[in-house]
Design an enzyme around this catalytic site. Sequence first.
Site, PDB file in Angstrom:
ATOM      1  N   GLU A  51     -15.490   1.014  70.169  1.00  0.00           N
ATOM      2  CA  GLU A  51     -15.921   0.546  68.857  1.00  0.00           C
ATOM      3  C   GLU A  51     -17.412   0.268  68.802  1.00  0.00           C
ATOM      4  O   GLU A  51     -18.038  -0.053  69.814  1.00  0.00           O
ATOM      5  CB  GLU A  51     -15.111  -0.668  68.382  1.00  0.00           C
ATOM      6  CG  GLU A  51     -15.298  -1.911  69.193  1.00  0.00           C
ATOM      7  CD  GLU A  51     -14.499  -3.108  68.646  1.00  0.00           C
ATOM      8  OE1 GLU A  51     -13.553  -2.945  67.853  1.00  0.00           O
ATOM      9  OE2 GLU A  51     -14.838  -4.231  69.031  1.00  0.00           O
ATOM     10  N   TYR A  56     -18.530  -1.352  60.478  1.00  0.00           N
ATOM     11  CA  TYR A  56     -17.662  -1.297  61.662  1.00  0.00           C
ATOM     12  C   TYR A  56     -17.013   0.080  61.756  1.00  0.00           C
ATOM     13  O   TYR A  56     -16.467   0.579  60.762  1.00  0.00           O
ATOM     14  CB  TYR A  56     -16.550  -2.359  61.555  1.00  0.00           C
ATOM     15  CG  TYR A  56     -15.525  -2.244  62.659  1.00  0.00           C
ATOM     16  CD1 TYR A  56     -15.647  -2.989  63.824  1.00  0.00           C
ATOM     17  CD2 TYR A  56     -14.464  -1.341  62.547  1.00  0.00           C
ATOM     18  CE1 TYR A  56     -14.733  -2.839  64.857  1.00  0.00           C
ATOM     19  CE2 TYR A  56     -13.557  -1.185  63.574  1.00  0.00           C
ATOM     20  CZ  TYR A  56     -13.692  -1.934  64.734  1.00  0.00           C
ATOM     21  OH  TYR A  56     -12.797  -1.776  65.753  1.00  0.00           O
TER      22      TYR A  56
END
Length: 380
Positions: A189, A101
């Site tokens: 993201e 991530y």
Amino acid sequence: MKIHEYQAKDILRHYGIPVSPGKVATTPEQAEQIAREFGVPVVVKAQVYVGGRGKAGGVKFGETPEQARTVAGRILGMDIKGLTVEKVLIGPKVDIQEEYYIGVVLDRASQAPVVMVSAAGGVDIEEVAEQTPEKILKYVVDVRWGLPAFQARDLLERAGMPHIVIAQGGAILAALVRAFLESDATLAEINPLALTRDGQVIAADAKILIDDNALPRQKEYATWAEPEEANPLEFEAKAEGLTYVKLDGSVGIIGNGAGLVMTTLDMVARAGGQPANFLDIGGGAKAETMKKALLFVSRDPQVKGILVNIFGGITRGEEVARGIILAQQELPPGMPIVARLSGTGEVEGRALLADAGLTWGTDMRDAAQKIVAEIAAKGK
Ligand code: GDP
Ligand code: MN
């Protein structure tokens, strides 16, 4: 402003970030055609403005073009958290070995973008954030310099990513910060940032939010707005002159005035709940408006209970109470409602609620705790 994954990926590509290719389809036949062009296996992904599509069944694979058509047919029209899927993104299935991530968010407390990095990426990142927050490394970015690649590499290293990821991933993270800053994003993201079996690091998903206040200068992104599809309820509310915003939790929130509504959201979060949406009814609402507001908020299928927080001025407590009682007769039976009335007509309003067997809170905190508790009790 929310944008779709395929649009966010276009932005990332523009910044030189390796992104898995894809094309958008609105029919199963188109999906099959695209699968033929790319070659199988393919991944077919719902394009809706909410996260957690994977867990909701909105991400599926096709081993043959025919299968791509079948799964696209299943995903198109599917309801994900109250939104209907109108488009799917199809691309070659990425052979993922590991999922990481990386993200950048505008953090109000730091008054700066904050980079977040975790070696534990993928669909469970929310649980990671909640249960093992130490697995998410955070770094405050100075907007004057952005994030140089050497610093990005250092962050990935400290987050425990393997060496094979660090050089490519560092360049990606530095580019992501550049994309964030230049797009006037409030969030950017990549989850998962995928390490493929042949050692490539690519963005297999992308989410970007653009600051609405920047749309006048982000003209291209402004043209991507899809008010109606984005959220039919938000669209309808706007047409009726109401301020309605969709969120992700289970508590429907109605208040009068932006400040009071924001405080109510915070209070619900503090009581351990999560707002599903909020509706600001403004000043001077009568019983009929109040009733409409409750029915409106409850149309979001994620709403499991409603909190009404009204400070009476021009708006009178009795009118609010009458509206709630009227609405209750039309709401699904057993839907928890808690009201907090303060100011003009609070005594009369509470008396009406008590007569109707409805719950109220002595103050905002008490009301928030009560609605959260009632929803929890119902869920058992
Ligand atoms: P989200 O659930 O809305 O965040 O959608 P994602 O695009 O992140 O997909 C969810 C999950 O599906 C990912 O974390 C992966 O595990 C899986 N997934 C998505 N695309 C691919 C792909 O191309 N190949 C493989 N192997 N898995 C994928
Ligand atoms: Mn994702």
